[in-house]
Every structure is written in C-alpha cells, then in structure tokens.
Design an enzyme around this catalytic site. Structure first.
Site, PDB file in Angstrom:
ATOM      1  N   LYS A  24      59.616  62.336   2.708  1.00  0.00           N
ATOM      2  CA  LYS A  24      59.692  61.797   4.074  1.00  0.00           C
ATOM      3  C   LYS A  24      59.488  60.283   4.049  1.00  0.00           C
ATOM      4  O   LYS A  24      60.202  59.542   4.721  1.00  0.00           O
ATOM      5  CB  LYS A  24      58.644  62.472   4.977  1.00  0.00           C
ATOM      6  CG  LYS A  24      59.073  63.868   5.399  1.00  0.00           C
ATOM      7  CD  LYS A  24      57.943  64.685   6.014  1.00  0.00           C
ATOM      8  CE  LYS A  24      58.441  66.121   6.197  1.00  0.00           C
ATOM      9  NZ  LYS A  24      57.376  67.087   6.459  1.00  0.00           N
ATOM     10  N   GLN A  50      51.444  67.472   8.218  1.00  0.00           N
ATOM     11  CA  GLN A  50      52.105  68.410   7.304  1.00  0.00           C
ATOM     12  C   GLN A  50      51.373  69.752   7.295  1.00  0.00           C
ATOM     13  O   GLN A  50      50.153  69.798   7.149  1.00  0.00           O
ATOM     14  CB  GLN A  50      52.151  67.795   5.890  1.00  0.00           C
ATOM     15  CG  GLN A  50      52.940  68.591   4.882  1.00  0.00           C
ATOM     16  CD  GLN A  50      54.441  68.639   5.179  1.00  0.00           C
ATOM     17  OE1 GLN A  50      55.016  67.708   5.703  1.00  0.00           O
ATOM     18  NE2 GLN A  50      55.066  69.745   4.828  1.00  0.00           N
ATOM     19  N   ASP A  55      57.873  66.539  15.394  1.00  0.00           N
ATOM     20  CA  ASP A  55      58.117  67.897  14.887  1.00  0.00           C
ATOM     21  C   ASP A  55      58.557  68.836  16.017  1.00  0.00           C
ATOM     22  O   ASP A  55      59.135  69.891  15.759  1.00  0.00           O
ATOM     23  CB  ASP A  55      56.814  68.476  14.303  1.00  0.00           C
ATOM     24  CG  ASP A  55      56.812  68.545  12.786  1.00  0.00           C
ATOM     25  OD1 ASP A  55      57.897  68.605  12.186  1.00  0.00           O
ATOM     26  OD2 ASP A  55      55.705  68.553  12.212  1.00  0.00           O
TER      27      ASP A  55
HETATM   28  N1  GUN Z   1      55.642  72.266   6.461  1.00  0.00           N
HETATM   29  C1  GUN Z   1      56.825  72.838   6.132  1.00  0.00           C
HETATM   30  N2  GUN Z   1      57.780  72.488   7.015  1.00  0.00           N
HETATM   31  C2  GUN Z   1      57.190  71.686   7.912  1.00  0.00           C
HETATM   32  C3  GUN Z   1      57.675  70.981   9.062  1.00  0.00           C
HETATM   33  O1  GUN Z   1      58.843  71.057   9.453  1.00  0.00           O
HETATM   34  N3  GUN Z   1      56.755  70.238   9.725  1.00  0.00           N
HETATM   35  C4  GUN Z   1      55.464  70.161   9.332  1.00  0.00           C
HETATM   36  N4  GUN Z   1      54.632  69.406  10.048  1.00  0.00           N
HETATM   37  N5  GUN Z   1      54.986  70.789   8.272  1.00  0.00           N
HETATM   38  C5  GUN Z   1      55.861  71.539   7.578  1.00  0.00           C
END
Ligand code: GUN
Length: 298
Positions: free
Chosen positions: A61, A105, A128
C-alpha cells in the site's frame, strides 16, 4: 485483453494488473493537478503487530501511494498495544488535516475489539468503507467510500466493456467485506442480483443462470465449469494457497475459461485492483475535504 489459453472457445481475460496500471497512471495525473491547487492527498495505514501477510499488504500500500504521489504514513505499532492506545492514535489521525484516509489493517490482535476500532474511524476518512455510516450510504445508493475489493470488481466489469444493466448477477458468498457490498454495487448498476451462500439450494443451477458470476467464498476451485453459463463474465475474488504452495482462486480456472466469455485470473485479477481502489478513495476523500465534487462512478 488477451484470450485464455486452452482448446475450444476461450474467454477474454480481464487483466487486473493492466487495469490497475492504467488507473494509477490516470490518478498520478490527477494528483499532479490537485497539487497545483495546493492539495496533497494523504493516507495513514495502521499495522498492529507483525502478521506476515499484513506486513506485505501494508508495504504494498505504501509503495502504491508513492507511485501515484499520495502522501503516506505507516504507523507500525506493537502487538501489545492496548485498545485505548489504538483508539487514541485513530483520534489523532481523525484530527490530522494532512490525512484524508485512515486504514487499520485487519486482522487485529485478539485483545482488541475490531468493531470498536473501525467505528472510531471518522466516516469522512474511512477509505476502507467499513464504518457503519458508509455501509449504510452504500445501501441507500449514496456511497462515499465503496469498499475497495468489491469496488475493484465493478471497475473490472466496466473495463471489460460489459453493461451490468438488466443482467442476471449471481454472487457466491455473503461476507461483509465482499459478498454483500458487491451485491449492492451490482444492484446500483441495475443488475438483477442473487446472493448465494452455504445454505443455498440448487447452487449449480442458480449459478448457471448468471450472466455475471462473482465468486467470493474462499474455497479453492469451488466454481466448476458446469456452474458457468456460456459467455458469462466470471469474476474470481478468491485467493487460496494449495498444499503445494500454488495460489488459486475460487474458480476452477482453465475449464471455466473454456465456457465463460470473460474471466479474471488469479493472481493478476481482482488482487491488484484492491489497492488501486484504496488510492482512488483516498484521492476522492482529499477532494471532498477541499470542497470539491468527487463521484465514485457507482
Ligand atoms: N485485511 C485484508 N484485507 C483488508 C482490507 O481490505 N482492509 C483492511 N483494513 N484490512 C484488510
């Protein structure tokens, strides 16, 4: 778009990596234009602990932000961090004008209540799209931050040049992160939507009626060729690791590619789109924070 390999009539491959690259190029230009107005989109990613998969996601990211010119800050905090400490960090980020998007996350360590944490993120920075406010906005057709993976699915269908209007769309899986939101997005695009799950009767028959089939169950090779309508669009959200280390999706790819009209590969399909849509949501958030109009395209 390329043809899937194998014999017989082969599906067109919807290349998530290529679509991501194209979208990132467009976003790069947009970020340059925003900077000329004194606007620099900023994303904060919070990682609690050292879950190996999460470490990789967070690193990717950050890299993607740099590529596109988005300011990114990583908060890597120890697994022992208390819920109160995490909530305090979120409060600080909610009030930081340099930050337009906050992503915590998942999964979080067991001693932290995930729901309380997600609910603490300002709905105006919830890139998100997991906050109940944004879940509700999506449900009433006014999404501000469409959740990234399902949003990526919709963009891929659009890039394939397939109209969703009036089509039978079948979603396999009903998770809050993919199944439910992708169904709402397909509905917003005027598809006739069916959500199926582990208790669905006659699943094969239901799937075979789908012009658009979205597989998001988390079971390797679950969707077989006899579940695919000839010419259908097949979107594979699954990422499963087999005992031999091979990565496969929820769709039994090669045989399904012989029947489908369009299909997404794993890897290189939906996967690359998730981070791309996170960048998209972050840029939109920065625009809104500066009084600009930011459409999602849903
Ligand atoms: N962990 C796995 N996929 C995601 C996601 O799309 N967002 C977040 N915050 N954590 C994740």
């Amino acid at each position: 778009m390329t043809q899937a390999t194998g014999s017989g009539t082969a599906a067109q491959i919807i290349d998530g990596k290529a679509i991501s690259t194209q979208m990132k190029e467009a976003m790069k230009a947009e970020v340059v234009a925003l900077e000329a107005k004194g606007i620099k989109p900023g994303l904060a990613v919070v990682l609690v602990g050292e879950n190996p998969a999460s470490v990789v996601y967070v690193r990717n990211k950050g890299k993607a932000c740099t590529e596109v010119g988005i300011h990114s800050v990583e908060h890597k905090i120890p697994a022992e961090t208390t819920e109160a400490q995490l909530l305090s960090l979120i409060d600080q980020l909610n009030n930081d004008p340099k930050i337009n998007g906050i992503l915590v996350q998942l999964p979080l360590p067991k001693h932290i209540n995930e729901k309380r944490v997600l609910d603490a993120i300002s709905p105006t920075k919830d890139v998100d799209g997991f906050h109940p406010f944004n879940v509700g906005k999506l449900a009433v057709g006014e999404a501000l931050f469409p959740p990234c993976t399902p949003f990526g699915v919709i963009k891929m269908i659009e890039h394939a040049g397939v109209s969703m209007e009036g089509k039978n769309a079948v979603v396999v899986g009903r998770s809050n992160i993919v199944g439910k939101p992708v169904a709402l997005m397909l509905l917003q695009k005027n598809a006739t939507v069916t959500i199926t799950h582990s208790k669905t009767k006659n699943l094969k028959e239901v799937c075979r009626e789908a012009d658009i089939l979205v597989a998001a169950i988390g079971k390797a090779n679950f969707v077989t060729a006899d579940m695919v309508k000839p010419g259908a669009v097949v979107i594979d959200v699954g990422i499963n690791r087999l005992d031999d280390g091979k990565l496969v999706g929820d769709v039994d790819y090669a045989p399904c590619a012989e029947v489908a009209g369009w299909i997404t590969p794993v890897p290189g399909g939906v996967g690359p789109m998730t981070i791309t849509m996170l960048l998209y949501n972050t840029i939109n958030s920065a625009k809104r924070a500066n009084g600009m109009v930011a459409e999602t395209g849903l």
